[in-house]
Design a protein around this motif. Structure first.
Motif, PDB file in Angstrom:
ATOM      1  N   LEU A 527       0.829  -1.206   0.000  1.00 25.68           N
ATOM      2  CA  LEU A 527       0.000   0.000   0.000  1.00 25.68           C
ATOM      3  C   LEU A 527       0.865   1.259   0.000  1.00 25.68           C
ATOM      4  N   THR A 528       0.618   2.125  -1.001  1.00 19.92           N
ATOM      5  CA  THR A 528       1.344   3.396  -1.120  1.00 19.92           C
ATOM      6  C   THR A 528       0.343   4.539  -1.227  1.00 19.92           C
ATOM      7  N   GLY A 529       0.604   5.603  -0.499  1.00 19.22           N
ATOM      8  CA  GLY A 529      -0.238   6.783  -0.563  1.00 19.22           C
ATOM      9  C   GLY A 529       0.454   7.934  -1.261  1.00 19.22           C
ATOM     10  N   LEU A 551      -4.184   6.443  -3.668  1.00 23.80           N
ATOM     11  CA  LEU A 551      -3.720   5.195  -3.059  1.00 23.80           C
ATOM     12  C   LEU A 551      -3.524   4.145  -4.139  1.00 23.80           C
ATOM     13  N   THR A 552      -2.437   3.379  -4.012  1.00 28.95           N
ATOM     14  CA  THR A 552      -2.241   2.191  -4.840  1.00 28.95           C
ATOM     15  C   THR A 552      -2.018   1.008  -3.904  1.00 28.95           C
ATOM     16  N   TYR A 553      -2.679  -0.082  -4.252  1.00 27.10           N
ATOM     17  CA  TYR A 553      -2.582  -1.284  -3.413  1.00 27.10           C
ATOM     18  C   TYR A 553      -2.294  -2.480  -4.307  1.00 27.10           C
ATOM     19  N   MET A 560      -3.192  -4.808  -9.206  1.00 28.46           N
ATOM     20  CA  MET A 560      -2.995  -3.572  -8.465  1.00 28.46           C
ATOM     21  C   MET A 560      -4.298  -2.778  -8.466  1.00 28.46           C
ATOM     22  N   LEU A 561      -4.694  -2.271  -7.301  1.00 29.14           N
ATOM     23  CA  LEU A 561      -5.867  -1.406  -7.178  1.00 29.14           C
ATOM     24  C   LEU A 561      -5.391   0.034  -6.993  1.00 29.14           C
TER      25      LEU A 561
END
Length: 842
Positions: A527-529, A551-553, A560-561
């Motif tokens: 998870l990256t913000g 956000l990327t998850y 990847m979301l």
């Protein structure tokens, strides 16, 4: 060049993201250079963020169009390649816009208006350009031959770039780091042997000790296509005839005044494709200096000469009738003879009669523009030995646009009326006018205008500190921007003597000081913000603050979301703030019944107290690249944009009715309606009352594989529009000559097969069935088929050829189409086209 250690996982993510966001992957991102040990990779800056990254992955959806894809589809202008994308809607001006375009070409992401899409060149702003005091960039100023790739950010980005990035950003990246010489020759024609285009361009680049210099030049020319030269075009039937009409009656060969039974065919003079000639010079440079300093710069100059053509000017005047009630003694007037009286031509209650004439004696209206656009940008960058290393840069960009515009065979309405009074027989017998009369009533309308821009910026980016999942990256910066614009109409137009609307001059400027910051935080390995905040202080409306959260998850190695929520704004433009008043004769119903004509003069005004438009945007989607199908990637994104305080004009008719119902209503003051329905000062000013709300889905599939000893590439882009509302009017899946098209479904499909020395591409473009906004009738869906091929003769010579609209599809009909009974900005009105080119490298 700064580099970082790259894990195998990051390499895969980078390639995955590139494939997932590409329209065509041929030759895409060849500039991303991997080090020899395969453990180093340079950082890159992705459109939508100022943070330099190790890969293309970000929370915002970005579509990338490579130079190879542009060449394969035979695009000869930037607006053509952009408007072919499924994310476009509305009716952006371009090569097919004849009436009122002034020769400009624009982009309209999501159909929200060209003024709400920000255009960048190499990541920096372009000066607005056109005929003067313009609110958007003229894409004609950027030659296709200088483009390395185009990045389309389909997300609100005001928190990163400031004003105008409400619907998204188009970032045009030019060719750089080039060595050698390249010559390109391209041309096209139609199956009707008209509308020819041609372009010749050259590119030369050389390396120095620590630097590269790339220089290019391009010349292009586009010929016209006349509307009546297409068999599907229905002849026009205008009530303005070359012989004239009086009181709605026309004079026959026997000298009798009878009801009109024919119309004038204006399609024989009007264009489907407007002629255009461009000369461009451009250059890029990068030079490493001492102490790890790098100097970069780019220069662009484009001269555009363009024309549009409309049928001869329709003259519409009210003439005094001698002896009629209401006509004062001694006033200029016409005499109604016995034939006119027998034809039941009579003065109205005001003592006047309507006279109309198509002034074919003067010739068609020829609109011409001669524009010069110049832009220079330079930046100095370096590194600071702080933490793992930080990068700083300072830059300056200057842009200037100047335009001279003219309209040949314009008509002076005041002189025309005086000529009719003095030469009644010459005007009413239906014979051609004498040269003396034509010279007296006609003139060339000359105007000039321009735009100017100064931008000074400074930035710092790097890594702040490490978390367990990785480094926290940041970017901060400040920017000062100055914009000015002017437009000077012809003195005849300013005086209100032209048959065109009266207009005053425009002149104004503003400046803005901005500070901004971004932070990228890896909360976990998955998870990256991404967080951005920007503050702008304008000399006009004041202050604006915008933010962005993304956000990327990475749910799995395959999936990847991503999601982004952001706010945005658009500052009012020069013309909206300081635009000269313009008169417009609008068709209105006067509730007081005082108006003498169905067309009532409305004064359109600007407002220097306008506030900024505000927006909220939201995107959410996924990127899927399954391990079990090598070369396959899929993206799916939901998007929504809401605009409030949009700059627009109020409904005059509604204001008239409200004031009539209640003389003390605010509408009376808003529209300057006087006592007892006095409309002599009727005014409609720009104001912040508009709104937009649009949402939809974007789907992309890209699949690269090998089969049958061939390399295959398949790509499919789909946009499904869920809704588009503006000022509470629903335009979802509707089409109109004024607003353009908002199709529920737009789809682009391509498949390429090839080997080392050749490739063949098939493309199709689908625009779904829509409802006619005016009638409610169904407007047919349309599917265009294109075929192209490329052959690499040697390492030095490349040949390409193709066919657009192979089946010669006719455009779908629209009841109030802007031209030819259709909307040329949406549908192909040119027909089948053949194109080809050759590239020679030394």
């Amino acid at each position: 060049m700064s580099s970082v250690t790259l894990t195998a996982k990051a390499i895969r993510r980078s390639l995955l993201a590139v494939a997932a966001t590409s329209v065509a992957t041929t030759g895409l991102f060849s500039s991303v250079a991997f080090a020899a040990d395969e453990q180093k990779v340079e950082r890159i800056e992705v459109t939508g963020s100022r943070i330099q990254r190790q890969d293309m992955e970000s929370a915002s959806p970005v579509t990338i169009i490579s130079a190879e894809a542009i060449r394969a589809e035979g695009f000869t202008s930037v607006d053509q390649l952009l408007q072919a994308q499924t994310s476009m809607a509305g009716a952006a001006l371009g090569s097919s816009s004849n009436n009122g375009s002034d020769g400009v070409a624009q982009v309209d992401l999501r159909g929200m208006g060209s003024q709400r899409t920000l255009v960048l060149l190499n990541g920096r702003r372009m000066v607005n350009s056109g005929s003067g005091a313009d609110s958007s960039v003229d894409l004609n100023s950027i030659p296709v031959s200088m483009i390395s790739r185009v990045e389309i950010l389909k997300d609100g980005a005001s928190a990163v770039y400031g004003s105008d990035a409400i619907a998204g950003v188009v970032n045009i990246i030019t060719k750089k780091d080039f060595e050698g010489f390249q010559l390109d020759l391209n041309g096209s024609t139609t199956s009707e042997s008209d509308g020819e285009t041609g372009e010749i361009s050259g590119l030369y680049g050389f390396n120095t000790d620590g630097g590269n210099y790339t220089i290019g030049a391009a010349y292009s020319k586009r010929e016209s296509v006349i509307q009546s030269d297409r068999s599907w075009t229905e002849p026009g039937a205008s009530s303005f005839l070359p012989t004239g009409s009086l009181g709605g009656k026309v004079r026959n060969d026997a000298g009798e005044w009878v009801a009109r039974s024919t119309g004038y065919d204006y399609t024989t003079s009007s264009y489907y494709q407007t002629p255009n000639e461009r000369y461009s010079l451009f250059a890029n440079m990068i030079q490493e200096l001492d102490n790890n300093l790098v100097l970069t710069g780019d220069v662009l100059y484009t001269k555009r000469k363009s024309d549009q053509q409309l049928a001869p000017q329709p003259a519409d005047v009210m003439l005094n009738v001698c002896g009629a009630p209401g006509v004062t003694a001694g006033a200029a007037c016409i005499t109604l003879d016995q034939a006119m009286t027998d034809g039941e031509i009579a003065a109205d209650d005001t003592g006047r009669v309507n006279y109309r004439r198509r002034t074919t004696d003067a010739g068609p209206r020829i609109y011409s523009q001669d524009t010069d656009t110049f832009r220079i940008s330079a930046a100095l960058a370096g590194e600071l030995d702080i933490n793992t290393g930080m990068n700083w840069d300072i830059g300056y960009t200057y842009g200037k646009n100047k335009a001279d515009s003219s309209v040949e065979n314009s008509i002076n309405a005041t002189n025309l009326k005086q000529s009719v009074y003095a030469n009644q027989d010459a005007w009413f017998t239906g014979v051609p006018l004498t040269g003396e009369i034509v010279n007296d009533i006609s003139f060339t309308d000359n105007a000039d205008g321009g735009n100017e821009q100064h931008v000074v910026s400074a930035g710092l980016n790097g890594e702040l500190f490490d978390l367990s999942a990785g480094a926290v990256a940041f970017a901060i910066g400040a920017e000062y921007r100055y914009e000015s614009g002017f437009y000077n109409p012809d003195p005849v137009t300013v005086a209100g003597d032209s048959t065109a609307a009266q207009q005053d001059a425009t002149d104004g400027d503003y400046n803005v000081l901005s500070v901004f910051q971004e932070v990228s935080v890896p909360f976990t390995e998955k998870l990256t913000g991404e967080f951005a905040l920007r503050y702008d202080d304008y000399s006009t409306f004041g202050k604006a603050s915008t933010w962005k959260v993304g956000l990327t998850y990475e749910a799995t190695d395959d999936l990847m979301l991503r999601t982004v929520a952001a706010t945005g704004f658009r500052a009012p433009s020069i013309s909206e703030l300081f635009g000269g008043d313009t008169g417009s004769y609008d068709y209105l119903d006067d509730p007081w019944k005082n108006a003498q004509d169905p067309q009532i003069l409305v004064r359109y005004t600007s407002d220097d107290d306008l506030k900024a438009e505000e927006s909220d945007s939201y995107t959410a989607g996924l990127v899927y690249s399954p391990n079990y199908v090598e070369g396959l990637s899929v993206t799916l994104d939901y998007w929504r944009f809401k605009v409030s305080n949009a700059i627009t004009r109020l409904d005059v008719q509604a204001g008239l009715e409200e004031c009539f119902a209640n003389a003390s209503a605010a509408a009376c003051e808003t529209f300057n309606i006087g006592a007892n329905g006095d409309l002599s000062n009727l005014t409609n000013s720009l104001t912040n009352v508009g709104s937009q709300d649009t949402s939809g889905l974007d789907f992309n599939l890209a699949y690269n594989f090998e089969a049958l000893s061939l390399d295959w590439k398949i790509s499919n882009d789909t946009t499904y529009l869920l809704n588009f509302e503006q000022e509470d009017n629903d335009y979802t899946n509707k089409i109109d000559g004024n607003f353009g098209a908002y199709a529920e479904v737009r789809n682009n499909f391509s498949i390429q097969a090839g080997q080392d020395s050749w490739s063949v591409n098939y493309f199709n473009r689908y625009i779904g069935e829509m409802d006619d906004l005016n009638t409610g009738d169904k407007v047919d869906a349309i599917l265009y088929h294109n075929l192209a091929g490329t052959y690499y003769v040697t390492d030095m010579i490349t040949l390409s050829a193709g066919v657009k609209n192979i089946t010669d599809e006719e455009p779908s009909g629209v009841s109030n189409g802007s031209d030819g009974g259709t909307v040329p900005e949406v549908y192909d009105t040119i027909g089948r086209q053949y194109y080809g080119g050759v590239t020679v490298k030394f």
